[in-house]
Design an enzyme around this catalytic site. Structure first.
Site, PDB file in Angstrom:
ATOM      1  N   SER A 115      47.844  39.673  38.489  1.00 30.80           N
ATOM      2  CA  SER A 115      48.081  41.116  38.436  1.00 30.80           C
ATOM      3  C   SER A 115      47.666  41.889  39.677  1.00 30.80           C
ATOM      4  CB  SER A 115      47.378  41.723  37.220  1.00 30.80           C
ATOM      5  OG  SER A 115      48.113  41.445  36.060  1.00 30.80           O
ATOM      6  N   LYS A 141      42.712  51.407  39.236  1.00 36.07           N
ATOM      7  CA  LYS A 141      43.666  51.115  38.161  1.00 36.07           C
ATOM      8  C   LYS A 141      43.082  51.712  36.875  1.00 36.07           C
ATOM      9  CE  LYS A 141      45.788  46.845  36.268  1.00 36.07           C
ATOM     10  NZ  LYS A 141      45.769  45.363  36.404  1.00 36.07           N
ATOM     11  N   SER A 171      50.375  43.323  36.785  1.00 34.98           N
ATOM     12  CA  SER A 171      50.245  44.592  36.111  1.00 34.98           C
ATOM     13  C   SER A 171      49.733  45.725  37.005  1.00 34.98           C
ATOM     14  CB  SER A 171      49.286  44.445  34.929  1.00 34.98           C
ATOM     15  OG  SER A 171      47.986  44.120  35.386  1.00 34.98           O
TER      16      SER A 171
END
Lengths: 483, 489
Positions: free
Chosen positions: B180, B81, B156
């Site tokens: 997330s 990420k 997220s």
């Protein structure tokens, strides 16, 4: 009539190898922005890790000043924006400082140089640890930032509003510095920013117990700056109130060049720092074992040492007030004493001869005692030579200068240069008789009761022996021969 | 081969690499080509490093040929990420304020993965600074759910979940502050593990809320999650909140818990109003499976968990308001050219650099920490946080793990909740309590809705017992190989 009330917040840079929350090193005077890393720059993802050494140094400071050491202390974030503050918050200690309370013993100036002044204890509020910010340099069109200093450990020593004069402020700063240097906690060089001071100053009618409205004075960058600033602020407030005005709570900035303080911000503009516990750091436990171990490392403190020297060694205040405030000097003195237990003689050489030579030897200011070629062994031996009658005191002075310059042992100098004091009675007696014969006038005066006339005779003998004669022996011989 | 390389698990691929059936270059080329094909529809990556990834793969093949592979992941593509610091790689946090930032250092997790030989491939999309549950707040582009590209992938870590589901990478890393990792894993039908707070170092993870953030694996299978955990978990001297405890060999340790009758807590509060009927029926079916396996299902009630969302939005925003202060226009971020003076430089740079959700949370966080509000909000939230954690710990005296849906709803349509922050915040209602209590939680695929959208089952474990929930997860996975089902793209 007004009484002044002053409290000081003193920031002291601790002597640690690395910064407060990262392994980046810190030294004074490096190329800008070279002592940095991800943590110092506050890069995304960087995390603080506590420097244990800084905790120990601060605990030591607390022990010196009789503070209560916290069992557990924690870290808080003090949030505000400023370009010298990379993270947008400073890691500090808000409601659980490492040390609470305590006192700093101060000594006010005596009525004369050889008289000890009064001692009193100034109350401390707390000592906590935090990290320093970077350094900004402003130009006309731009500002530059050096983050070398950012993140270095700072102990903030906060006094109670417990001082009442510039003299006390001066004595307090002197004492703080002396004690911190003594324990090796900090170097406290104000010129290098290693010790910085903010003063909270208020006045109140004499006899009043409630505190007046305080003004915080910042940018006090030297001890004389602190004294001048505080003096100015007391006068400003006094004049203001006398002319019917009122002191407003504000922060003022001391301008040392113009010798004035200027308003920076009022109480209404005060920051809301939004303190909260730093979630990146764990609370710190200070164990009893750690406290005990650190207490055992503390040196004998200067005021106690001074008392001991005066009471046990019989040294006068004029000497102890020179030797005791500087640990290196006191350590040097004690090292001499271990080799030759003659405190008065040694103290005289250290406090007078050695310091005089050191002060003349340095390129910039005094030569540090650590760099002196004269070591305790030299002093101890020199005292021994005088004591045994091997050399005279005037010769000893000469030998001191020579050994300071060369580092040679005094006995070597005495032997090489043939400075051994002459105690040969026959030879001396002959010289004394010659002196008596050459100075009939002085002899007559002496006989008439003018005792000091004998000095002219002594001087003549000394001159003839180039100072090597034993003065006591000449004295005895002359007196016997004149009779 | 029946299924394409890019849909294999890392475990399978390691075996193929070791048997020299494939090379790392072939494998890396497969995910690169797959990404070229589907990325326009998905938007999982903020940036890619094709040439660099192939170079890493070549180096890996060379090591393998010389018999000196680095570790369990040697040659396997892994995508982080875009919140994890990796030297000389972009680190944008999906924000304009960091759009040109290249990290000059490598964080602990990325270092450990590089040391293990992983081929670091691309930087995955997310909600700006991990603030969001739909991947719609990314400055660069939205990310789409591979199962229905009209829908959001969750957030997220939406890019991480979508990239795994679409076969654009083999392993992915996410970060989880309030769900997330688990929420997008659930919505994209993959496995996502949020480790116990302190289990994985946060050094190198751009902070959202320091007391809640954890990095974790997002993978196709439970075994792959275990494999990544073996490498990334453990004490780190750079993170004072990382925990000093033995790291098990998770792939081995989970075997002690797989196919073993367990006492499973069924959290009453998480099966109440607000749970979509489709999700409820799929999850309840999964619970019945466990019952059939000999597990004891015990209904438990943790009433204080219902306070988790308000507690979360006080603590997370407070910490974020402080954590994001470093993005100030002074050193390495976007700097406004319109500033009139120093203060204005801060204002304009931040105004231009941050998106509206980030600003909303900074304002909220600044407010709850302000003098006069601190006690009523932050301090109170911390106290409730302790109560929530105590509730969980009491429950764990009678159960081994807690089972519940990962999300109340399946993936929703893009734009549907973007202007309704409260509705968006409630998507994390089942995941947030786990962060509040600092516990490990895993989401595994447990079926599909009638509209063919994936449903996630969340398994919440005791602190530092990741192997136990991995084992319980594998019990289910062994009988429900959802990893074999892939979206049609």
């Amino acid at each position: 009539m007004f009484e002044t009330v002053i409290g000081l917040e003193v920031h002291v840079q601790l002597k640690t190898k690395t910064k407060m929350f990262t392994r980046a090193p810190y030294r004074y005077g490096c190329e800008p922005n070279t002592l940095t890393d991800a943590v110092v720059w506050a890069l995304p993802g960087a995390l603080p890790v506590m420097n244990r050494e800084a905790i120990m140094q601060t605990v030591k400071a607390g022990l010196i000043f009789d503070s209560e050491i916290a069992d557990i202390c924690k870290w808080d974030r003090k949030n505000y924006f400023y370009p010298d503050l990379p993270k947008g918050y400073q890691i500090s200690q808000y409601d659980r400082p490492l040390c609470r309370g305590g006192t700093v013993e101060i000594e006010l100036a005596g009525s004369a140089r050889n008289i000890m002044g009064t001692h009193r204890k100034v109350l401390l509020n707390r000592i906590h640890l935090e990290e320093d910010v970077g350094k900004l340099t402003h130009f006309d069109q731009e500002s530059l930032i050096d983050y070398n200093r950012a993140g270095t450990p700072l102990a903030e020593i906060v006094s109670e509003p417990d001082m009442h004069s510039v003299e006390e402020v001066f004595a307090y700063l002197k004492s703080l510095r002396m004690h911190l240097l003594y324990a090796g906690i900090a170097d406290c060089d104000m010129e290098k920013g290693q010790m910085r001071c903010d003063a909270n100053i208020s006045i109140r009618p004499k006899g009043e117990t409630k505190l007046g409205t305080k003004v915080e004075l910042k940018n006090l960058n030297s001890i004389s700056g602190v004294c001048n600033g505080v003096k100015y602020e007391i006068q400003r407030q006094t004049d203001l109130v006398n002319s019917g005005g009122r002191v407003v709570q504000e922060t003022r900035r001391w301008d040392a060049d113009k010798n004035v303080s200027l308003s920076m911000r009022s109480k209404e503009d005060a920051h809301d720092y939004r303190y909260f516990p730093d979630p990146d750091l764990m609370p710190v436990k200070i164990s009893q074992d750690m406290r005990n171990a650190l207490r055992a490392e503390l040196p004998e403190l200067p005021f106690r040492k001074q008392e001991r020297y005066q009471a046990e060694l019989g040294l006068p205040f004029t000497i102890t007030s020179v030797i005791c405030p500087e640990k290196d000097l006191a350590d040097f003195f004690e090292a001499c004493l271990q080799r030759n237990p003659k405190p008065k003689e040694i103290a005289n050489l250290v406090a007078n001869d050695l310091l005089r030579e050191l002060s003349q030897a340095g390129d910039k200011g005094s030569l540090p005692i650590a760099d002196s070629l004269v070591k305790p062994a030299h002093i101890a031996e020199l005292v021994g030579l005088v004591d045994s009658g091997a050399i005279s005191k005037p010769i000893a002075q000469d030998v001191f200068k020579k050994m300071f310059a060369s580092g040679k042992m005094p006995a070597v100098i005495v032997r090489e240069e043939g400075l051994t004091q002459s105690s040969n009675t026959d030879e001396l007696e002959a010289l004394c008789q010659k002196a008596i014969a050459d100075n009939p006038k002085a002899v007559e005066q002496y006989k008439a009761g003018k005792e000091q006339s004998i000095n002219a005779l002594k001087g003549s003998v000394m001159k003839a022996t180039q100072g090597k004669a034993n003065p006591q022996m000449i004295d005895v011989l002359l007196k016997r021969l004149i009779k | 081969m029946s299924k394409p390389l890019y849909y294999h698990s890392a475990e399978e691929l390691v075996a193929l690499l070791n048997k020299k059936v494939i090379s790392s270059v072939e494998l890396t080329r497969a995910v690169i080509e797959r990404t070229r094909d589907v990325e326009p529809k998905i938007g999982a990556f903020i940036s890619v490093n094709e040439a660099d990834a192939l170079k890493q793969a070549e180096a890996s093949d060379k090591r393998r040929a010389e018999g000196r592979t680095l570790g369990a992941l040697d040659g396997i593509p892994l995508s982080p990420k875009d919140v994890l610091a990796d030297e000389n790689q972009p680190l944008t946090c999906a924000s304009k304020i960091l759009k040109d930032f290249i990290s000059p250092y490598t964080g602990t997790v990325m270092q450990r993965l590089r040391n293990a030989g992983a081929v670091i491939w691309g930087r995955l999309n997310l909600d700006e600074f991990t603030m969001g549950s739909s991947n719609e707040t990314s400055y660069f582009k939205p990310c789409c759910n591979p199962w229905n590209t009209e829908c959001i992938p969750g957030g997220s870590s939406g890019g991480s979940a979508a990239a795994i589901a679409a076969g654009q990478t083999i392993l992915a890393l996410g970060s989880d502050t309030g769900g997330s990792i688990r929420q997008p894993a659930a919505l994209c039908g993959i496995v996502g593990l949020k480790p116990t707070y302190g289990r994985v170092s946060r050094f190198g993870l751009a902070a959202h809320a320091s007391s809640l953030d954890q990095i974790g694996p997002m993978t196709r299978t439970v075994a792959d999650a275990a494999l990544v955990m073996e490498i990334i978990a453990g004490l780190d001297p750079h993170d004072s909140t990382s925990y000093n405890a033995q790291v098990p060999v998770y792939r081995e340790a989970l075997k002690a818990h797989a196919h073993v009758p367990k006492k499973l807590g069924i959290l009453k509060e998480f099966f109440g109003d607000g749970l979509a009927p489709d999700i409820r029926s799929v999850v309840e079916k999964a619970l019945r499976f466990y019952e059939k396996q000999g597990c004891e299902l015990i209904e438990i009630s943790l009433p204080k968990t219902t306070l988790s969302i308000p507690v979360y939005y006080v603590i997370a925003t407070a910490e974020a308001s402080s954590n994001l202060a470093r993005y100030d226009g002074i050193r390495y971020t976007h700097r406004s050219t319109k500033a009139k003076d120093g203060i204005d430089l801060y204002r304009k740079s931040r105004e231009e650099g941050f998106g509206s959700e980030v600003k909303r949370r900074i304002i909220l966080g600044t407010y709850v920490l302000s003098s006069g509000h601190y006690d009523a909000y932050y301090l109170r939230a911390q106290k409730v946080r302790t109560l929530i954690r105590n509730d969980f710990m009491t429950a764990f005296e009678s159960v081994d793990a807690i089972l519940c849906p990962t999300t109340p709803n399946p993936a929703f349509r893009r734009g549907e909740k973007l202007n309704d922050p409260l509705a968006m915040y409630l998507e994390d209602i089942y995941t947030v309590p786990v962060n509040i209590a600092g516990l490990p939680g895993i989401s595994i695929p447990c079926g599909f809705t009638t509209n063919n959208l994936p449903v996630g089952l969340q398994i919440i474990g005791k602190p530092f017992r990741e192997e136990e929930i991995l084992g319980i997860a594998q019990t289910f996975e062994a009988n429900h190989p959802f990893a074999q089902q892939t979206p049609i793209l």
